[in-house]
Structure formats: structure tokens, C-alpha cells
Design an enzyme around this catalytic site. Structure first.
Site, PDB file in Angstrom:
ATOM      1  N   GLY A  40       0.836  -1.198   0.000  1.00  0.00           N
ATOM      2  CA  GLY A  40       0.000   0.000   0.000  1.00  0.00           C
ATOM      3  C   GLY A  40       0.861   1.232   0.000  1.00  0.00           C
ATOM      4  O   GLY A  40       1.790   1.364   0.805  1.00  0.00           O
ATOM      5  N   GLY A  42      -0.554   4.569  -0.207  1.00  0.00           N
ATOM      6  CA  GLY A  42      -1.333   5.780   0.045  1.00  0.00           C
ATOM      7  C   GLY A  42      -0.520   6.661   0.980  1.00  0.00           C
ATOM      8  O   GLY A  42       0.707   6.516   1.091  1.00  0.00           O
ATOM      9  N   LEU A  43      -1.174   7.573   1.669  1.00  0.00           N
ATOM     10  CA  LEU A  43      -0.427   8.466   2.550  1.00  0.00           C
ATOM     11  C   LEU A  43       0.420   7.696   3.530  1.00  0.00           C
ATOM     12  O   LEU A  43       1.589   7.993   3.730  1.00  0.00           O
ATOM     13  CB  LEU A  43      -1.401   9.372   3.310  1.00  0.00           C
ATOM     14  N   HIS A 266     -20.951   9.622   6.585  1.00  0.00           N
ATOM     15  CA  HIS A 266     -20.820  11.068   6.391  1.00  0.00           C
ATOM     16  C   HIS A 266     -22.162  11.642   5.951  1.00  0.00           C
ATOM     17  O   HIS A 266     -22.787  11.117   5.035  1.00  0.00           O
ATOM     18  CB  HIS A 266     -19.753  11.320   5.327  1.00  0.00           C
ATOM     19  N   ARG A 330     -21.209  14.661  12.733  1.00  0.00           N
ATOM     20  CA  ARG A 330     -21.546  13.825  11.582  1.00  0.00           C
ATOM     21  C   ARG A 330     -22.570  12.747  11.890  1.00  0.00           C
ATOM     22  O   ARG A 330     -23.540  12.558  11.154  1.00  0.00           O
ATOM     23  CB  ARG A 330     -20.286  13.121  11.081  1.00  0.00           C
ATOM     24  N   HIS A 401     -18.153   6.318   4.759  1.00  0.00           N
ATOM     25  CA  HIS A 401     -17.058   7.211   4.443  1.00  0.00           C
ATOM     26  C   HIS A 401     -15.712   6.719   4.964  1.00  0.00           C
ATOM     27  O   HIS A 401     -14.682   6.873   4.323  1.00  0.00           O
ATOM     28  CB  HIS A 401     -17.394   8.556   5.073  1.00  0.00           C
ATOM     29  N   GLU A 425      -5.338   3.880   7.682  1.00  0.00           N
ATOM     30  CA  GLU A 425      -6.723   3.468   7.936  1.00  0.00           C
ATOM     31  C   GLU A 425      -6.824   1.960   8.177  1.00  0.00           C
ATOM     32  O   GLU A 425      -7.799   1.469   8.744  1.00  0.00           O
ATOM     33  CB  GLU A 425      -7.622   3.904   6.760  1.00  0.00           C
TER      34      GLU A 425
HETATM   35  C1  FAD Z   1     -14.053  11.225  -0.179  1.00  0.00           C
HETATM   36  C2  FAD Z   1     -13.174  11.197   1.027  1.00  0.00           C
HETATM   37  C3  FAD Z   1     -12.735  12.376   1.599  1.00  0.00           C
HETATM   38  C4  FAD Z   1     -11.917  12.353   2.715  1.00  0.00           C
HETATM   39  N1  FAD Z   1     -11.512  13.544   3.259  1.00  0.00           N
HETATM   40  C5  FAD Z   1     -10.690  13.530   4.337  1.00  0.00           C
HETATM   41  C6  FAD Z   1     -10.223  14.757   4.889  1.00  0.00           C
HETATM   42  O1  FAD Z   1     -10.554  15.844   4.427  1.00  0.00           O
HETATM   43  N2  FAD Z   1      -9.390  14.709   5.943  1.00  0.00           N
HETATM   44  C7  FAD Z   1      -8.986  13.523   6.490  1.00  0.00           C
HETATM   45  O2  FAD Z   1      -8.210  13.540   7.426  1.00  0.00           O
HETATM   46  N3  FAD Z   1      -9.400  12.349   5.970  1.00  0.00           N
HETATM   47  C8  FAD Z   1     -10.249  12.321   4.921  1.00  0.00           C
HETATM   48  N4  FAD Z   1     -10.679  11.116   4.404  1.00  0.00           N
HETATM   49  C9  FAD Z   1     -10.108   9.858   4.911  1.00  0.00           C
HETATM   50  C10 FAD Z   1      -8.701   9.624   4.365  1.00  0.00           C
HETATM   51  O3  FAD Z   1      -8.633  10.061   3.041  1.00  0.00           O
HETATM   52  C11 FAD Z   1      -8.281   8.163   4.401  1.00  0.00           C
HETATM   53  O4  FAD Z   1      -8.587   7.594   5.615  1.00  0.00           O
HETATM   54  C12 FAD Z   1      -6.774   8.030   4.202  1.00  0.00           C
HETATM   55  O5  FAD Z   1      -6.369   8.728   3.066  1.00  0.00           O
HETATM   56  C13 FAD Z   1      -6.337   6.587   4.115  1.00  0.00           C
HETATM   57  O6  FAD Z   1      -4.961   6.540   3.792  1.00  0.00           O
HETATM   58  P1  FAD Z   1      -4.170   5.179   3.782  1.00  0.00           P
HETATM   59  O7  FAD Z   1      -2.795   5.506   3.386  1.00  0.00           O
HETATM   60  O8  FAD Z   1      -4.369   4.472   5.059  1.00  0.00           O
HETATM   61  O9  FAD Z   1      -4.886   4.275   2.678  1.00  0.00           O
HETATM   62  P2  FAD Z   1      -5.197   4.504   1.116  1.00  0.00           P
HETATM   63  O10 FAD Z   1      -4.915   5.865   0.651  1.00  0.00           O
HETATM   64  O11 FAD Z   1      -6.549   3.935   0.896  1.00  0.00           O
HETATM   65  O12 FAD Z   1      -4.140   3.594   0.395  1.00  0.00           O
HETATM   66  C14 FAD Z   1      -4.246   2.215   0.346  1.00  0.00           C
HETATM   67  C15 FAD Z   1      -3.106   1.667  -0.475  1.00  0.00           C
HETATM   68  O13 FAD Z   1      -3.104   0.273  -0.354  1.00  0.00           O
HETATM   69  C16 FAD Z   1      -3.034  -0.332  -1.621  1.00  0.00           C
HETATM   70  N5  FAD Z   1      -3.672  -1.628  -1.501  1.00  0.00           N
HETATM   71  C17 FAD Z   1      -4.872  -1.930  -0.948  1.00  0.00           C
HETATM   72  N6  FAD Z   1      -5.068  -3.243  -0.963  1.00  0.00           N
HETATM   73  C18 FAD Z   1      -3.977  -3.793  -1.531  1.00  0.00           C
HETATM   74  C19 FAD Z   1      -3.579  -5.125  -1.812  1.00  0.00           C
HETATM   75  N7  FAD Z   1      -4.308  -6.160  -1.486  1.00  0.00           N
HETATM   76  N8  FAD Z   1      -2.387  -5.311  -2.434  1.00  0.00           N
HETATM   77  C20 FAD Z   1      -1.586  -4.259  -2.759  1.00  0.00           C
HETATM   78  N9  FAD Z   1      -1.915  -2.996  -2.479  1.00  0.00           N
HETATM   79  C21 FAD Z   1      -3.097  -2.768  -1.877  1.00  0.00           C
HETATM   80  C22 FAD Z   1      -3.643   0.639  -2.553  1.00  0.00           C
HETATM   81  O14 FAD Z   1      -3.148   0.424  -3.854  1.00  0.00           O
HETATM   82  C23 FAD Z   1      -3.170   1.958  -1.962  1.00  0.00           C
HETATM   83  O15 FAD Z   1      -1.878   2.233  -2.418  1.00  0.00           O
HETATM   84  C24 FAD Z   1     -11.521  11.126   3.286  1.00  0.00           C
HETATM   85  C25 FAD Z   1     -11.963   9.942   2.725  1.00  0.00           C
HETATM   86  C26 FAD Z   1     -12.820   9.965   1.623  1.00  0.00           C
HETATM   87  C27 FAD Z   1     -13.372   8.677   1.112  1.00  0.00           C
END
Ligand code: FAD
Ligand code: SF4
Ligand code: FES
Lengths: 636, 254
Positions: A40, A42-43, A266, A330, A401, A425
């Protein structure tokens, strides 16, 4: 099994510093001898991978999209919290800590949340240095806004695209390490299992989503940063590919899954427009600052909104919560919208919507001012619905959400499987039963930039020289299991598409384990979900081949895991016989219709251990509150 | 409404592709373009035919995953809109729609409408960042950024990396994408130390991929769903020549 959260001793404001001091370090020359797998980007994952590479570890990173820049984090709109107190309005680390524990309805760990608030300030520094174009004031200083009902302005933002800009910052840091060769990136690669050797996480088995090849990767530790599981509902604001598979596969190998029933709904999303709906779009919460929410007083009132006179409208939030009005939290806003729609007073197609009306704001401030504040949101709304919100009220409805539950981790962000970490997350850590706005981005980056890269060293330092390779029999076994599962999905050749099952599952979870739950409904779901899962494994139709791109196959694997997760969510929701935060048990509410906690019996984290078949065993991590006083929320 | 679709089907990167005609019936104007394809795909699965493959994820116009030529226009007829945010009310009953993948040598087709855009990632890897290790940053407010500069940098940073600019360009040039990142960082004080080295590195990488050269058609700007301005290309060119003048050469060139 005894759950040890490994919370350091000492006063809360010293715990993290002391802990860092006592942790074992890996000396710089030895760091390059370690390989860390990050699933993963993401952030959470991109920041962790980049930072560990900077420290000298060799990192392999995986994501299912074609580029790390597309992770779901990209979609976050509103902003990111940090206790900088740049506005001099009384914010502090302690206040952010307190607000977060309270906002989580007292179901999170104090020590973790305090650390989160502490490192929040470093995140902003780091991101600004990377060139994240945060909003600025005319003097060139960073601008802040108040968000999600907070009484201080501590939210940093980049227009309505904060997640995008933060993710691009992390993606660029990651790209720099890919360039140096310290990170090897595997896009379009899905992790389908984790491999344990002598009880320690030592690698993963992945499938190349282009060639279909199943292969193994070995490492000294494995980090899951795979995001949340909101897509179990089919309709959610999550990106279409978000899934629970990585976390679930780890769960099946012994990692505990914590608080699965805590999901956040949400209140301000664009309503469903028909059966074709594939996902839901969030409209920023800031709209509630100026929009007034109402429905017709009488059910079945089909007049266009403009023809419904004031006396026939029910501004139900203003009526029920005179002091907070449209700005209630919310969960309260969401439940009230559901209640008026359940009474048959909803508006728009299917009656699942309420009005968010800007007529008063336009009258008071003028269209130009409203447009300056919300123009992009109005534009997006019009693009999707074809209606002009300057002329007719918007229609909104709550949508899934965010998921507060996730893999159980200790203070070091390690799951109960040694060497297996979960960040962002994907873990359950910091938000208790409800997450505050702008705190998920903060947590993901705190975990990835400032916590995991240090805590993982403590583990690695104790495992020098344990060279495990993919030749180990454990890898062959797991590879065979993964390939077997793929074959099984391909060979069912039934009559129904994956999506049709996913929609049906999502509807069950939404109806019985959504905004409001009760024992009867949850018991019903606990019969229906397994029955539907049976049907899925007998009747799903996956066409094409497993040897090249096959999006139906990808979805089928994810939906198969959602079935098991959905069942556990209902189990957890049934077991937690209280209401708290996003978990609202209809049997437990105050006279005001507020979530009624039972601190005496339920001040614990529910950590579920997978047993044979579809059985689970509950382990409880009791929560101690030394600093925060537990109170009942009231928004009257 | 009822539509006739001509969709590019190609089973793999080495296979031959062709346009296949499908009838899309009972399409609601409220559907997004991708939801329309979902409906067509469900129908195909029912008939036992493989569904159409296309990249997508956020479906809100921000991740940059989706992208296809719709009647010859990247992302379709509506300006400033990604394919996932295009809605069927932009079409009318009886319309015929041709749907093809991005066409560019640098973006080989993987399957149907899905292409390989990893060349974009490599351009960023060549230098599209500020080299700052975690933990070494000063307090964020120690580096004030004039609001006007921050705003323009933001306009450039809004690029979603979708590739429409390349797909629409008669030469398949990647100048708009590359200049957006060069400008985002080059406009901010944080990006100054590496400003000139960055531009030569990124341009060198861009030129080593199979993109064409920019001859100022400006079709990229018209196709870009984020309305990134070609002014950034001019800005990149100025920085590039200034960099050469300063003697900057890509590291790979020795
Ligand atoms: C529309 C929306 C608006 C939001 N706005 C806000 C906000 O304003 N402020 C705030 O704080 N939060 C907000 N959130 C919440 C926040 O965006 C997320 O909780 C956060 O970005 C999650 O980050 P992460 O790095 O944990 O996961 P993600 O960004 O979901 O990244 C997951 C990663 O895992 C990878 N992955 C998943 N499964 C697999 C697998 N089996 N094999 C290989 N790779 C995999 C994906 O490719 C990706 O790279 C919002 C959420 C949504 C839906
Ligand atoms: S410049 Fe525009 S068209 Fe090109 S990749 Fe970026 S967003 Fe897409
Ligand atoms: S699917 Fe994300 S931009 Fe279209």
C-alpha cells in the site's frame, strides 16, 4: 492470548520520547542489510516507504493501481489537523489530544492519541518543506480553518484537494527513493497473502495484475498500509478498488481484527440517483456552515422545493438541536436524515434525500460571496446531478465514508503477529468509535513519517541475520494456496456477476449494520450474509483467464473477503451492546436520541481472533482513562 | 436513451485490436460514462462475453486513473471533466459513441481501454521532488510563500497525471504534464535549490521515453480535465534554457 498494548510507562507527555530513547537502534551500516515490505502506497504507505528508505533500509512497495499517485488518499478534500496553534486561538497538543479522545467517544487509547497530537506539528513542517501548496494568507503564512465542529482553527488545507497534494508530496518523496534504488516499486500488484515463518511475518504472496503471475517476496518485516474497508457496503465514498483483502488475509493468518463494527457515515453526500449507482460522492462538510437542512413537514409532499412554503417545511436539525442546529456532529446529522426519510419525508428519487438549502445564505451574503466560498462544490454538484444549486436546494444523503476498525496493533503499530505492522486506515488505532474530520490524513502521515520508521527498528534490531528467502517451504505452501483460490474463483462458472453479489451484500450490511443497528436486525444479517456467501462460492461468474488482466477476478477475490468481514462486523455490532460514536444500537439511546455508552461494561477494544471455519473468539483490551474525563455528549 | 457503442477490444499488449459494436439500451441521463460502461459490462457477462477492461478508481475526477478517447476527444466532449465525471446527459438518444484507449507510443495498450502510463512515473522519479528527508524540515511558517505564488503553484500541482494531454496531442508530447510538475516546484521557495537541475533531469527523462515533441498545437490544454495552462510549458522552456546556460546537464549524461 493476552493482549499487550505495550504502552510505555510515565506521564503521557513523556511516553513517546522515553520510548524512543529506550528502543533498540539498528546502526546505519546495518540498515541496508534489512528488507522491509510495504503493502500500500497511500499516505501511510508512501510516507513510511520513503522514510525507511531514507534511513537506509531496502524497501519493496506494492500497490494495486497503475501508479502510487492514485491511492484513495488522493480523494480527501477537507484538510489535515495539526496542533500548531498558528492562529493563537488556544490550541495545543493537549487540546487536540483531548478533542480526539472525546470525539472518538472514549473508545481509543490515550497514549496513542497523545503521540498523534504531538507529531502532528512535524507533519505540517515536513509537507511544507516538500512543496505541498497549502493555502496561504496574504502575508505568506499558512492559513487554517475550523473543521467538523472544532472550536479552534487547526485544519491545514490545499483548496478542496488536501489529500491529493499531501499524497503527491509523499509520492514524490517515494519517487526520489525509487530513483536512488532504495525502494523497488511494484504497481498493479495485489497482495493476496502474508507468509509466516516460525510465527514471524517474513513476506507476502502477490499477483501481478497484468500477467496474472503469482509470486513471493521475502523480507525482515511486513507493513500493511492498505486502507479501509468501507467498500464492504458496495456504495461508499471510497475509491472502487478499496478493499480489505490484505488485512483480511493477515487476519486469517492470526492477526486480530479490532472494532470492525465502527464505521463512519458522512452526512453530506450526493444521493443515489438509480440502480446503476456505482459509488457515492462526498460534498464537503463545510457546506453545513451556510446551508439549511430541511424536508417537507408532510410525507408524500411532491411539490418542487420552491413551491413549498416556509410553514410546510421542517428544519429538523434546527428544531431538535437549537444550539448546534445544522452543525451537529456527523453521526447525529446522519441519523436524523435517515429518521426523516424512514418517516417517508425524504426528497428526490426513491425518497432518500434531504434538502440543503442556500437560499437564505444567498439572500444574506449575495450569490458572489456564496460562490467564492463554495463555487467548486456547487460546480461539482451540478456536474453530477444536472441541477443548479444556486436555484434549487441541493439534495444530500449520508454515505459510508471511513472505517475506524482495522487490524489490532500495539503502541508500536505492530499487530499481534511479530514483524507484521499495520498503519493508516488499515489499523484500528487512534479514532476510537468515531473519527474527527481532518484526522485521518494526520494519522496516516503520523504513522508513516514519524512513528513506524522508528518503532520498526526496535524489532529489526532483534532479528539481525535471520535471512529468510522465498525458497523456504512456507512460501511454496502459501503460493499454492493463493493459486488454488484463484483457480477456484475461475472455475465456479456460475450465473451471477461479482458486482451483483457485492451490491446485495452491501445492501444487507447497510440495512442491518449501517447507521443504526439493533439485535434483531443483526441476527437477521448473521443468517443472510453466510447464506449469500454460500451462493457466491457456488454461483459467481468470472469470465476470461487468470493469465492476464482480469478485473472481474480481482473484484471476486475482494468480495469473497468482504463476505467474511461483513459477518464479523455484524458479530461485533451485536456483541457491543451499547451505543458509542458511529456504532448506534437503537436499544441504547438517550432521550435526545444520542448514543448512550455503557462505560462500565464496554470500555474495551474488541479484538477478534479467527478460529476454524467462520468462528471467532473475542479478546478484550481494556481502556484506561487517566487524563480525559468521560462525559455524555449533548448538542441541544 | 439507447446508444450504439463502438469499443476498442484488444486482449493483450501483443494482440491485434478492433472496434466492436455494442448496443447500450435504457441508459439513464444520470449515469456517469463509466456507469454506462458498467451496465454494458453486466450485459456482456450475462451473455458470457468478457467485460470491457478500463482503468478507474476514485470516480470523482481526482485520481487520474480513468481516461479514454470518446469520439476522438480525450475524456469526452465536456471541457474540464474526466471520463468518470462525464454524465450521460451530455449525449442524446440514438447517439453513436466510439470509445478507444489513449493512443500514444509511450502508453502501450495493456488490454481494451487500459494503457501503461508508467513513463509518467519515471519522469517524476527523475527529479520531480524536493529532496528533503523526513524530520529535517524547519517550522512550516519559517518559509513564507507569497499567496500569489502559492496560488499559481497550486494551479500546476492540480495535475492528476491522467495522460489526456499526451493522448490528445497530435505529436503525443508530454510537455504539459512535465511542465506542470516543473512549475509547481519551481514556483515555490522550497523548490529553488534544485530548480535548474530538476528541469534538465525531467526533460531528459521525458525525451528518453517514446513521447513526441511539442509543436505548440495546444490541444493538450483543451483536453486537460484540470485545465492546466500551456503557460507552464513556456515557463518550463525558459527554465530549461536557463539551466543549460548555467551548465546544468542531466546526471545520466555524465
Ligand atoms: C471522499 C473522502 C474524503 C476524505 N476527506 C478527508 C479529509 O478531508 N481529511 C482527512 O483527514 N481524511 C479524509 N478522508 C479519509 C482519508 O482520506 C483516508 O482515511 C486516508 O487517506 C487513508 O490513507 P491510507 O494511506 O491508510 O490508505 P489509502 O490511501 O486507501 O491507500 C491504500 C493503499 O493500499 C493499496 N492496496 C490496498 N489493498 C492492496 C492489496 N491487497 N495489495 C496491494 N496494495 C493494496 C492501494 O493500492 C493503496 O496504495 C476522506 C476519505 C474519503 C473517502
Ligand atoms: S496535464 Fe492535464 S491532461 Fe496532462 S496528465 Fe495532467 S491533468 Fe492529465
Ligand atoms: S476514476 Fe479517478 S479520475 Fe476518473
Amino acid at each position: 492470548m493476552k493482549l499487550d498494548a505495550k504502552i510505555p510507562e510515565g506521564p503521557i507527555e513523556k511516553k513517546w520520547d522515553e520510548h524512543r530513547f529506550h528502543m533498540k537502534l539498528v546502526n546505519p551500516a546495518n540498515k541496508r542489510k534489512f528488507n522491509v515490505i510495504v503493502v500500500g502506497t497511500g499516505l501511510a504507505g508512501a510516507s513510511a516507504a520513503a522514510t525507511m528508505a531514507e534511513l537506509g533500509y531496502n524497501v519493496k512497495a506494492f500497490c494495486y493501481q497503475d501508479s502510487a499517485r492514485r491511492a484513495h488518499s488522493i480523494a480527501a478534500q477537507g484538510g489535515i489537523n495539526a496542533a500548531k496553534n498558528y492562529q493563537n486561538d488556544g490550541d495545543s497538543v493537549y487540546r487536540l489530544f483531548y478533542d480526539t479522545v472525546k470525539g472518538g467517544d472514549y473508545r481509543s487509547r490515550e497514549a496513542n492519541v497523545y503521540r498523534l497530537a504531538q507529531v502532528s506539528v512535524n507533519i505540517i513542517d515536513q509537507c511544507a518543506a516538500q512543496g505541498v501548496p497549502f493555502a496561504r494568507e496574504y502575508g505568506g503564512m499558512l492559513d487554517n480553518r475550523s473543521f467538523g465542529g472544532a472550536q479552534v482553527s487547526r485544519t491545514f488545507y490545499a483548496r478542496g484537494q488536501t489529500g491529493q497534494q499531501l499524497l503527491l508530496g509523499a509520492y514524490q518523496a517515494l519517487s526520489r527513493q525509487i530513483h536512488t534504488g532504495k525502494v523497488k516499486m511494484y504497481p498493479r500488484t495485489e497482495m493476496l497473502d502474508v507468509v509466516l515463518v516460525d510465527g514471524h511475518a517474513k513476506g507476502v504472496v502477490v499477483r501481478d495484475l497484468v500477467t496474472g503471475e503469482v509470486s513471493s517476496h521475502a523480507g525482515d518485516a511486513v507493513v500493511l498500509a492498505t486502507g479501509g474497508y468501507g467498500n464492504v457496503f458496495f456504495l461508499s465514498t471510497n475509491a472502487k478498488g478499496c478493499n480489505v483483502t490484505a488485512a483480511w488475509r493477515a487476519h486469517r493468518r492470526g492477526a486480530l481484527f479490532a472494532n470492525p463494527c465502527y464505521t463512519q457515515i458522512h452526512p453530506t453526500c450526493i444521493p443515489v440517483s438509480g440502480d446503476h449507482q456505482s459509488k457515492l460522492t462526498l460534498m464537503s462538510e463545510s457546506l453545513r456552515n451556510d446551508g439549511r437542512i430541511w424536508v417537507p413537514k408532510k410525507g408524500g409532499d411532491n411539490r418542487p422545493p420552491g413551491q413549498i412554503p416556509e410553514q410546510d417545511r421542517d428544519y429538523y436539525l434546527e428544531r431538535r438541536y437549537p444550539s448546534f442546529g445544522n452543525l451537529v456532529p456527523r453521526d447525529v446529522a446522519s441519523r436524523n436524515a435517515k429518521a426523516v426519510c424512514d418517516e417517508g419525508r425524504g426528497v428526490g428519487p426513491g425518497g432518500l434525500g434531504v434538502y440543503l438549502d442556500f437560499a437564505d445564505a444567498i439572500g444574506r451574503l449575495g450569490q458572489d460571496t456564496v460562490s467564492a466560498k463554495y463555487g467548486n462544490l456547487f460546480h461539482m454538484y451540478e456536474k453530477i446531478t444536472g441541477e443548479n444549486p444556486y436555484q434549487v436546494p441541493m439534495r444530500i444523503y449520508p454515505a459510508v465514508h471511513y472505517t475506524m476498525g482495522g487490524l489490532w496493533v500495539d503502541y508500536n503499530l505492530m499487530t499481534n503477529i511479530p514483524g507484521l505492522y499495520a498503519i493508516g486506515e488499515a489499523n484500528f488505532s487512534d479514532h476510537g468509535a468515531n473519527r474527527l474530520g481532518a484526522s485521518a490524513l494526520m494519522q496516516g502521515l503520523a504513522d508513516g513519517y514519524f512513528v513506524l520508521p522508528y518503532t520498526i527498528g526496535n524489532y529489526l534490531a532483534q532479528h539481525m541475520g535471520e535471512d529468510v528467502t522465498t525458497d523456504d517451504q512456507a512460501f511454496k505452501n502459501v503460493e499454492a494456496e493463493v493459486a488454488g483460490r484463484v483457480d477456484r474463483l475461475m472455475s465456479i462458472n456460475g450465473s451471477r456477476s461479482v458486482d451483483s453479489f457485492h451490491r446485495e451484500l452491501g445492501k444487507l450490511i447497510w440495512d442491518y449494520c449501517g447507521m443504526a443497528r439493533n439485535a434483531e436486525g443483526l441476527n437477521t444479517a448473521l443468517e443472510k450474509v453466510p447464506a449469500l456467501r454460500e451462493e457466491f462460492w457456488n454461483d459467481v461468474r468470472v469470465l476470461g483467464s487468470a493469465e492476464n488482466v482480469n478485473q472481474s477476478l480481482e473484484k471476486a477475490g475482494r468480495v469473497a473477503d468482504f463476505f467474511e468481514l461483513g459477518e464479523l462486523m455484524c458479530r461485533d455490532a451485536l456483541d457491543r451492546d451499547e451505543s458509542c460514536g458511529g456504532h448506534f444500537r437503537e436499544e441504547h439511546q438517550t432521550e435526545e436520541g444520542e448514543a448512550l455508552r455503557d462505560d462500565e461494561s464496554f470500555s474495551f477494544v474488541s479484538a477478534w481472533e479467527k478460529k476454524e471455519g467462520t468462528d471467532w473468539q473475542l479478546h478484550k483490551e481494556h481502556l484506561e482513562f487517566e487524563y480525559v474525563k468521560l462525559t455524555q455528549r449533548s448538542y441541544k | 436513451m439507447d446508444l450504439t457503442l463502438h469499443v476498442w477490444r484488444q486482449s493483450g499488449s501483443n494482440a491485434d485490436g478492433r472496434l466492436v459494436t455494442y448496443e447500450a439500451k435504457d441508459i439513464s441521463p444520470d449515469m456517469s460514462f463509466l456507469e454506462m460502461l458498467d451496465v454494458v459490462n453486466e450485459g456482456l457477462i450475462e451473455k458470457g462475453e468478457e467485460p470491457i477492461t478500463f482503468d478507474h478508481d476514485c470516480r470523482e475526477g481526482i485520481c487520474g486513473a480513468c481516461g479514454m478517447m470518446i469520439n476522438g476527444n480525450a475524456h469526452g466532449p465536456q471541457g474540464g471533466t474526466t471520463a468518470c465525471q462525464l454524465h450521460m446527459r451530455s449525449f442524446k438518444d440514438g447517439d453513436s459513441i466510439t470509445i478507444e484507449p489513449w493512443r500514444a507510443a509511450a502508453f502501450p495498450v495493456l488490454k481494451d481501454l487500459m494503457v501503461d502510463r508508467s513513463a509518467f512515473d519515471r519522469i517524476i522519479q527523475a527529479g520531480g521532488y524536493v529532496s528533503v528527508n523526513t524530520g529535517s524540515a524547519p517550522d512550516a511558517n519559517e518559509i513564507p510563500v507569497p499567496k500569489a505564488d502559492a496560488d499559481v503553484a497550486f494551479e500546476a500541482a492540480a495535475c492528476i497525471g491522467c495522460g489526456a494531454c499526451v493522448a490528445q496531442c497530435p505529436n503525443s508530447a508530454a510537455q504539459l504534464f512535465t511542465s506542470a510538475k516543473v512549475s509547481h516546484l519551481g514556483l515555490l521557495p522550497q523548490g529553488q535549490p534544485e530548480r535548474y537541475q530538476r528541469v534538465v533531469e525531467m526533460v531528459a527523462q521525458m525525451e528518453s521515453e517514446s513521447f513526441g515533441s511539442c509543436t505548440n498545437h495546444r490541444e493538450c490544454e483543451a483536453a486537460c480535465p484540470k485545465e492546466i495552462s500551456t503557460d507552464f510549458i513556456a515557463r518550463m522552456n525558459r527554465d530549461y534554457f536557463a539551466a543549460l546556460f548555467k551548465g546544468k546537464r542531466p546526471a545520466s549524461a555524465g
